[in-house]
Design a protein around this motif. Structure first.
Motif, short mmCIF file in Angstrom:
data_model
loop_
_atom_site.label_atom_id
_atom_site.label_comp_id
_atom_site.label_asym_id
_atom_site.label_seq_id
_atom_site.Cartn_x
_atom_site.Cartn_y
_atom_site.Cartn_z
N LYS A 1 -36.81 65.27 82.83
CA LYS A 1 -37.65 65.37 84.02
C LYS A 1 -36.89 66.19 85.06
O LYS A 1 -35.67 66.22 85.06
CB LYS A 1 -37.94 63.98 84.59
CG LYS A 1 -38.85 64.01 85.80
CD LYS A 1 -38.70 62.76 86.62
CE LYS A 1 -39.37 62.93 87.96
NZ LYS A 1 -38.73 63.99 88.78
N GLY A 2 -37.61 66.86 85.92
CA GLY A 2 -36.96 67.63 86.98
C GLY A 2 -35.94 66.79 87.73
O GLY A 2 -36.19 65.63 88.07
N ASP A 3 -34.76 67.35 87.98
CA ASP A 3 -33.70 66.59 88.63
C ASP A 3 -34.08 66.25 90.07
O ASP A 3 -34.92 66.90 90.69
CB ASP A 3 -32.39 67.39 88.61
CG ASP A 3 -32.52 68.73 89.33
OD1 ASP A 3 -33.25 69.59 88.83
OD2 ASP A 3 -31.90 68.88 90.39
N PHE A 4 -33.46 65.20 90.59
CA PHE A 4 -33.74 64.77 91.96
C PHE A 4 -32.44 64.32 92.63
O PHE A 4 -31.45 63.98 91.97
CB PHE A 4 -34.79 63.67 92.01
CG PHE A 4 -34.41 62.41 91.28
CD1 PHE A 4 -33.77 61.37 91.94
CD2 PHE A 4 -34.69 62.26 89.93
CE1 PHE A 4 -33.41 60.20 91.28
CE2 PHE A 4 -34.33 61.10 89.25
CZ PHE A 4 -33.69 60.07 89.92
N LEU A 5 -32.45 64.31 93.96
CA LEU A 5 -31.27 63.99 94.75
C LEU A 5 -31.15 62.49 94.95
O LEU A 5 -32.11 61.82 95.33
CB LEU A 5 -31.34 64.70 96.10
CG LEU A 5 -30.07 64.74 96.95
CD1 LEU A 5 -28.99 65.57 96.26
CD2 LEU A 5 -30.39 65.31 98.33
N LEU A 6 -29.95 61.96 94.69
CA LEU A 6 -29.66 60.56 94.94
C LEU A 6 -29.22 60.36 96.39
O LEU A 6 -28.95 61.33 97.10
CB LEU A 6 -28.57 60.07 93.98
CG LEU A 6 -28.88 60.22 92.49
CD1 LEU A 6 -27.62 59.91 91.66
CD2 LEU A 6 -30.03 59.32 92.07
N GLN A 7 -29.12 59.12 96.80
CA GLN A 7 -28.70 58.84 98.17
C GLN A 7 -27.26 59.30 98.44
O GLN A 7 -26.90 59.57 99.59
CB GLN A 7 -28.83 57.34 98.47
CG GLN A 7 -30.27 56.86 98.56
CD GLN A 7 -30.38 55.41 98.99
OE1 GLN A 7 -29.63 54.96 99.86
NE2 GLN A 7 -31.30 54.68 98.39
N ASP A 8 -26.43 59.38 97.38
CA ASP A 8 -25.05 59.82 97.58
C ASP A 8 -24.92 61.35 97.49
O ASP A 8 -23.81 61.88 97.36
CB ASP A 8 -24.12 59.15 96.57
CG ASP A 8 -24.43 59.55 95.12
OD1 ASP A 8 -25.37 60.34 94.91
OD2 ASP A 8 -23.73 59.06 94.22
N ASN A 9 -26.08 62.05 97.53
CA ASN A 9 -26.15 63.52 97.53
C ASN A 9 -25.77 64.16 96.19
O ASN A 9 -25.56 65.37 96.12
CB ASN A 9 -25.28 64.12 98.65
CG ASN A 9 -25.88 63.88 100.02
OD1 ASN A 9 -27.10 63.93 100.19
ND2 ASN A 9 -25.04 63.60 101.00
N LYS A 10 -25.69 63.37 95.13
CA LYS A 10 -25.53 63.92 93.79
C LYS A 10 -26.91 64.03 93.14
O LYS A 10 -27.85 63.34 93.54
CB LYS A 10 -24.61 63.03 92.95
CG LYS A 10 -23.17 63.02 93.44
CD LYS A 10 -22.28 62.19 92.54
CE LYS A 10 -20.84 62.19 93.02
NZ LYS A 10 -19.96 61.36 92.17
N ARG A 11 -27.00 64.89 92.15
CA ARG A 11 -28.29 65.10 91.50
C ARG A 11 -28.35 64.35 90.17
O ARG A 11 -27.37 64.30 89.43
CB ARG A 11 -28.57 66.59 91.28
CG ARG A 11 -28.55 67.40 92.57
CD ARG A 11 -29.35 68.67 92.46
NE ARG A 11 -30.79 68.41 92.46
CZ ARG A 11 -31.53 68.22 93.55
NH1 ARG A 11 -30.96 68.24 94.76
NH2 ARG A 11 -32.82 68.00 93.47
N CYS A 12 -29.50 63.77 89.91
CA CYS A 12 -29.74 63.02 88.68
C CYS A 12 -30.68 63.81 87.79
O CYS A 12 -31.71 64.32 88.25
CB CYS A 12 -30.32 61.65 89.00
SG CYS A 12 -30.79 60.69 87.54
N PHE A 13 -30.35 63.89 86.49
CA PHE A 13 -31.19 64.58 85.50
C PHE A 13 -31.70 63.52 84.51
O PHE A 13 -30.98 63.12 83.60
CB PHE A 13 -30.40 65.66 84.77
CG PHE A 13 -29.92 66.77 85.66
CD1 PHE A 13 -30.58 67.99 85.68
CD2 PHE A 13 -28.80 66.61 86.48
CE1 PHE A 13 -30.15 69.03 86.50
CE2 PHE A 13 -28.35 67.63 87.29
CZ PHE A 13 -29.04 68.85 87.31
N PRO A 14 -32.95 63.04 84.67
CA PRO A 14 -33.45 61.97 83.82
C PRO A 14 -33.88 62.49 82.44
O PRO A 14 -34.71 63.38 82.33
CB PRO A 14 -34.67 61.43 84.59
CG PRO A 14 -34.61 62.07 85.94
CD PRO A 14 -33.89 63.35 85.76
N LEU A 15 -33.29 61.92 81.40
CA LEU A 15 -33.63 62.25 80.02
C LEU A 15 -34.61 61.21 79.48
O LEU A 15 -34.36 60.00 79.60
CB LEU A 15 -32.37 62.30 79.16
CG LEU A 15 -32.59 62.52 77.66
CD1 LEU A 15 -33.17 63.91 77.38
CD2 LEU A 15 -31.28 62.32 76.89
#
Length: 392
Positions: free
Chosen positions: A146-160
């Motif tokens: 799924k398109g990556d999104f920004l976490l609260q700690d400003n890192k990006r998550c890439f959901p598989l």
């Protein structure tokens, strides 16, 4: 002196009195007053019964199907707990939790509407979709980031996400730090250990499973072939081919990310696992006749083995080892095949066409070699026997 117009009730009284005095025929008076015979008879009957000639309220004397306050509150609570879930699914969830005499779907919708719980966006999204699926679990898995999104700690998550095509069961919903093969490999090994191996995996053309200029057959595809799994890629710019995993990703976004942003990668993984459980065990699917995926899915009988067995080609087959650079040598010529097949052994099998060879890796055809033009063509992975795309 001002002129006073007659009220409707006075017109009706005048009509009735003239009929009863037999000034004219009833039909003639009805034409004069611009009403039908049925309407005229209605006002005459009411006058004779001593009833008022004013219009009666059209409001029903009682609402037969009005649900109780307690039942309505139960529906409202369910909607607020899962605000992106529709009436049919909400009703099924409550029935599965023990509400045997739950109201109809239309009543659920009515409760949502009168309590302001249906958004314009949700109404526009509700539409009939024609669906296609495999007949049995594990015939095909669909896999996508799924398109990556920004976490609260400003890192990006890439959901598989990995979805079984037949049952819609989500087999993997991992939060990854990127889209590299090493991370995907770890998630797939975990999934293979839990559920066994599929026949095919459907994915797009992106990283890490898609092709690139330097590697027309990727290391991911090679690994899948070593496990006996066929990788099928969707056509470019046709994401609807992966409709089930795309639907899962969209549902996750609407039903979770819209309301909460995970704090960090650990929190993101916990959220993904929570939603995977909800999606598989609680959330009904209209494509499954409102069953949950876990009731349809069965693990594969093909067991994952980390040790890849050595493949024996038939005796007399022309074999070549692909160099780490992706080249193989045949007839004193070097041909670029794929870096993904580097250090692997392939076979060259002559076809019925003169000068055309199939390049075979294990039980898969990976390309064709044209000796007339000294070029490799048709770089695409196919099963040598019973490829599902050749049945269509």
């Amino acid at each position: 002196m001002s002129w006073r117009s007659k009220t409707v009730e006075e017109e009706r009284m005048e009509f009735v009195q003239r009929v009863l005095r037999k000034e004219k025929s009833k039909s003639a008076l009805c034409r004069e007053y611009g009403i039908s015979r049925v309407t005229g008879d209605k006002w005459i009957k009411r006058f004779e019964n001593g009833e008022s000639l004013t219009d009666r309220s059209r409001r029903p004397f009682h609402t037969a199907n009005r649900i109780s306050i307690e039942a309505e509150q139960r529906i409202i609570t369910a909607r607020k707990e899962e605000p992106a879930i529709g009436a049919a699914k909400a009703r099924k969830i409550l029935m599965n939790s023990g509400w045997e005499d739950a109201p109809s779907i239309s009543t659920f919708n009515a409760v949502f509407k009168r309590n302001g719980l249906i958004t314009k966006e949700a109404s526009q999204a509700a539409q009939h979709i024609i669906r296609f699926e495999k007949e049995c679990p594990n015939e095909m898995w669909q896999m996508d980031f799924k398109g990556d999104f920004l976490l609260q700690d400003n890192k990006r998550c890439f959901p598989l996400s990995i979805i079984d095509d037949c049952s819609r069961k989500c087999l993997c919903a991992d939060a990854k730090e990127g889209t590299k093969l090493d991370g995907v490999r770890k998630s797939l090994i975990k999934t293979f250990n839990n559920y066994g191996l599929p026949d095919t995996i459907l994915c797009d053309n992106g990283n890490p499973w898609g092709s690139s200029q330097s590697s027309s057959i990727t290391k991911f595809e090679v690994w899948m072939m070593e496990l006996g799994i066929l990788t099928i890629h969707i056509r470019m710019k046709h994401p609807q081919t992966q409709g089930k995993v795309e639907r899962f990703n969209g549902s996750y976004k609407r039903e979770r990310l819209k309301f909460y942003t995970p704090k960090d990668m650990f929190d993101a993984q916990q959220c993904r696992e929570e939603y995977r459980h909800f999606y598989n065990e609680i959330r009904p699917h209209c494509a499954l006749n409102y069953e949950v995926p876990s009731k349809i899915y069965r693990p594969s009988k093909k067991v994952y083995c980390a040790d890849i067995p050595i493949w024996e080609y038939p005796e007399g087959t022309i074999c070549r080892q692909v160099k780490s650079s992706g080249y193989l040598t045949f007839n004193s010529h070097g041909f670029f095949l794929s870096e993904g097949l580097g250090n692997k052994t392939v076979a060259l099998v002559p076809t019925e066409q003169d000068g055309i060879y199939n390049i075979v890796f294990r039980q898969f055809r990976v390309a064709k070699l044209n000796l007339h033009t000294n070029t490799i063509i048709s770089r695409r992975v196919y099963l040598l026997n019973d490829d599902p795309r050749e049945k269509v």
